[in-house]
Write a protein that holds these residues in place. Structure first.
Motif, PDB file in Angstrom:
ATOM      1  N   UNK A  85      35.591  34.194  31.202  1.00  6.89           N
ATOM      2  CA  UNK A  85      36.480  35.306  31.560  1.00  6.89           C
ATOM      3  C   UNK A  85      35.664  36.322  32.336  1.00  6.89           C
ATOM      4  N   UNK A  86      36.294  36.950  33.332  1.00  4.50           N
ATOM      5  CA  UNK A  86      35.560  37.928  34.125  1.00  4.50           C
ATOM      6  C   UNK A  86      36.528  38.900  34.784  1.00  4.50           C
ATOM      7  N   UNK A  87      36.029  40.090  34.996  1.00  6.59           N
ATOM      8  CA  UNK A  87      36.751  41.084  35.758  1.00  6.59           C
ATOM      9  C   UNK A  87      35.908  41.485  36.950  1.00  6.59           C
ATOM     10  N   UNK A  88      36.540  41.576  38.097  1.00  9.56           N
ATOM     11  CA  UNK A  88      35.824  41.937  39.324  1.00  9.56           C
ATOM     12  C   UNK A  88      36.522  43.123  39.981  1.00  9.56           C
ATOM     13  N   UNK A  89      35.815  44.259  40.024  1.00 10.91           N
ATOM     14  CA  UNK A  89      36.365  45.453  40.642  1.00 10.91           C
ATOM     15  C   UNK A  89      37.661  45.923  39.999  1.00 10.91           C
ATOM     16  N   UNK A  90      37.740  45.845  38.673  1.00 13.76           N
ATOM     17  CA  UNK A  90      39.003  46.113  37.971  1.00 13.76           C
ATOM     18  C   UNK A  90      39.302  47.607  37.931  1.00 13.76           C
ATOM     19  N   UNK A  91      40.488  47.959  38.419  1.00 18.15           N
ATOM     20  CA  UNK A  91      41.002  49.326  38.331  1.00 18.15           C
ATOM     21  C   UNK A  91      42.282  49.301  37.499  1.00 18.15           C
ATOM     22  N   UNK A  92      42.401  50.225  36.559  1.00 14.92           N
ATOM     23  CA  UNK A  92      43.620  50.346  35.759  1.00 14.92           C
ATOM     24  C   UNK A  92      43.971  51.821  35.635  1.00 14.92           C
ATOM     25  N   UNK A  93      45.234  52.134  35.916  1.00  8.78           N
ATOM     26  CA  UNK A  93      45.765  53.481  35.708  1.00  8.78           C
ATOM     27  C   UNK A  93      46.848  53.419  34.639  1.00  8.78           C
ATOM     28  N   UNK A 138      46.595  58.323  34.817  1.00  8.80           N
ATOM     29  CA  UNK A 138      45.148  58.570  34.722  1.00  8.80           C
ATOM     30  C   UNK A 138      44.392  57.278  34.983  1.00  8.80           C
ATOM     31  N   UNK A 139      43.298  57.376  35.711  1.00  5.84           N
ATOM     32  CA  UNK A 139      42.441  56.212  35.938  1.00  5.84           C
ATOM     33  C   UNK A 139      41.641  55.932  34.676  1.00  5.84           C
ATOM     34  N   UNK A 140      41.919  54.787  34.044  1.00  2.63           N
ATOM     35  CA  UNK A 140      41.249  54.427  32.796  1.00  2.63           C
ATOM     36  C   UNK A 140      40.058  53.510  33.063  1.00  2.63           C
ATOM     37  N   UNK A 141      40.199  52.628  34.043  1.00  2.00           N
ATOM     38  CA  UNK A 141      39.092  51.778  34.485  1.00  2.00           C
ATOM     39  C   UNK A 141      38.927  51.945  35.984  1.00  2.00           C
ATOM     40  N   UNK A 142      37.684  52.071  36.420  1.00  3.56           N
ATOM     41  CA  UNK A 142      37.409  52.343  37.827  1.00  3.56           C
ATOM     42  C   UNK A 142      36.358  51.359  38.345  1.00  3.56           C
ATOM     43  N   UNK A 173      41.095  41.887  30.319  1.00  3.04           N
ATOM     44  CA  UNK A 173      40.499  40.544  30.247  1.00  3.04           C
ATOM     45  C   UNK A 173      41.454  39.548  29.605  1.00  3.04           C
ATOM     46  N   UNK A 174      42.287  40.039  28.682  1.00  2.00           N
ATOM     47  CA  UNK A 174      43.247  39.169  28.002  1.00  2.00           C
ATOM     48  C   UNK A 174      44.433  38.821  28.891  1.00  2.00           C
ATOM     49  N   UNK A 175      44.604  39.551  29.997  1.00  3.24           N
ATOM     50  CA  UNK A 175      45.776  39.357  30.825  1.00  3.24           C
ATOM     51  C   UNK A 175      46.983  40.115  30.320  1.00  3.24           C
ATOM     52  N   UNK A 176      46.765  41.012  29.360  1.00  3.18           N
ATOM     53  CA  UNK A 176      47.865  41.793  28.790  1.00  3.18           C
ATOM     54  C   UNK A 176      48.125  43.078  29.556  1.00  3.18           C
ATOM     55  N   UNK A 177      47.145  43.549  30.322  1.00  9.96           N
ATOM     56  CA  UNK A 177      47.290  44.719  31.185  1.00  9.96           C
ATOM     57  C   UNK A 177      46.958  44.288  32.603  1.00  9.96           C
ATOM     58  N   UNK A 178      47.896  44.467  33.503  1.00 12.51           N
ATOM     59  CA  UNK A 178      47.678  44.054  34.895  1.00 12.51           C
ATOM     60  C   UNK A 178      46.872  45.119  35.630  1.00 12.51           C
ATOM     61  N   UNK A 179      45.749  44.761  36.219  1.00 13.30           N
ATOM     62  CA  UNK A 179      44.977  45.752  36.959  1.00 13.30           C
ATOM     63  C   UNK A 179      45.686  46.183  38.235  1.00 13.30           C
ATOM     64  N   UNK A 180      45.536  47.454  38.572  1.00 14.28           N
ATOM     65  CA  UNK A 180      46.089  47.945  39.823  1.00 14.28           C
ATOM     66  C   UNK A 180      45.223  47.587  41.005  1.00 14.28           C
ATOM     67  N   UNK A 181      43.998  47.186  40.730  1.00  9.93           N
ATOM     68  CA  UNK A 181      43.075  46.746  41.768  1.00  9.93           C
ATOM     69  C   UNK A 181      42.054  45.813  41.168  1.00  9.93           C
ATOM     70  N   UNK A 229      44.222  35.519  35.880  1.00  6.79           N
ATOM     71  CA  UNK A 229      44.983  35.479  34.624  1.00  6.79           C
ATOM     72  C   UNK A 229      46.479  35.414  34.878  1.00  6.79           C
ATOM     73  N   UNK A 230      46.945  36.011  35.970  1.00  6.74           N
ATOM     74  CA  UNK A 230      48.375  36.033  36.271  1.00  6.74           C
ATOM     75  C   UNK A 230      48.914  34.656  36.667  1.00  6.74           C
TER      76      UNK A 230
END
Length: 273
Positions: A21-29, A33-37, A66-74, A84-85
């Motif tokens: 499992x991996x995240x690359x450049x993950x952004x989540x709002x 609010x920006x929670x992951x940048x 990472x679980x695919x439960x929150x879709x990253x905005x970037x 994951x999608x």
């Protein structure tokens, strides 16, 4: 005539060191609010990765991404090398198992019922294997003795262990655990982290959110320190648990010293005599 797509089976056992499992450049709002940048993170087979950091740093959100439960905005999250999608819900459940911070059930399920839920992705294809997986998971988490009790009648710590048993029964090669030790006593905190190590030795990737830095230092192969939605450091605990960095991240003076018997880093708040 439409051909019915066969039910997907579980993935083959992963190789130690393989990126599961991996995240690359993950952004989540969330909530504006920006929670992951721009977070980069990798979970490999055969290792325990601990996510640590102060409240609000983004640990649980990163785990959910990472679980695919929150879709990253970037950016992109991949599970077994594939976004994951692009996995179906069942395919994803055969590859990763998720333990949330809290487990609440509205119906009077027994402990055994809850643990059996971990076998749902397999669709009852092998009842004997299901029974074995449930029995082993309950024994490992020490909940067999109250298998017939109502989940709602358990203490917080007992519920936490039953929820972990459900995740173990799922037998997915990626385990994503959000504060699995929070409600547990000392004995069962150690038990849970030993189970994490056991799964890693079997080739699985374990990602665990922890607040106890001593547990992270003792059991994690690698630690990612999060601060304000970014990864401040990523590496073996002996390298990243540095006094100045931790004091800055937690806004609290700390001291780091080797344990007198094991040599493992011990992190403690710096207090006046």
């Amino acid at each position: 005539m439409r051909l019915r797509r066969p039910n997907p089976g579980p993935p083959p056992p992963p190789a130690v060191g393989a990126v599961l499992a991996e995240g690359e450049g993950v952004h989540v709002r969330l909530g504006g609010r920006s929670v992951l940048v721009g977070v980069d993170i990798v979970a490999r087979g055969g290792e325990v990765l601990a996510l640590v950091g102060p409240n609000g740093a983004g640990k649980s959100t990163l785990l959910a991404a990472l679980a695919g439960d929150v879709a990253p905005g970037g950016g992109v999250v991949r599970v077994f090398g594939r976004p994951a999608t692009e996995w179906s819900a069942r395919e994803l459940a055969l590859r990763r198992a998720v333990l949330p911070q809290s487990a609440a059930l509205s119906f009077p399920f027994t402990v055994a019922d809850v643990v059996e839920m971990g076998r749902a992705p397999y669709g009852g294809a092998d009842p004997d294997e299901d029974e074995l997986a449930v029995a082993e998971a309950m024994a490992a988490t020490e909940v067999t003795a109250f298998a017939e009790r109502s989940f709602g009648a358990l203490s917080g710590g007992e519920r936490a262990r039953v929820a972990l048993a459900r995740v173990l029964a799922q037998r997915a090669p990626v385990l994503l655990l959000d504060e699995p030790t929070a409600a547990l006593d000392l004995r069962h905190q150690e038990l849970v982290l030993r189970l994490c190590r056991q799964r890693a030795r079997a080739g699985d990737a374990v990602v665990v959110v922890l607040h106890d830095l001593a547990l992270a230092a003792a059991y994690a192969h690698r630690v990612a320190i999060l601060r304000a939605g970014r990864v401040a450091a990523d590496g073996p605990p002996a390298e990243v648990f540095e006094e100045r960095l931790l004091s800055e991240v937690y806004d609290q003076p700390v001291e780091v010293f080797p344990h007198p018997r094991t040599g493992v880093a011990v992190v403690a708040p710096r207090r006046s005599p």
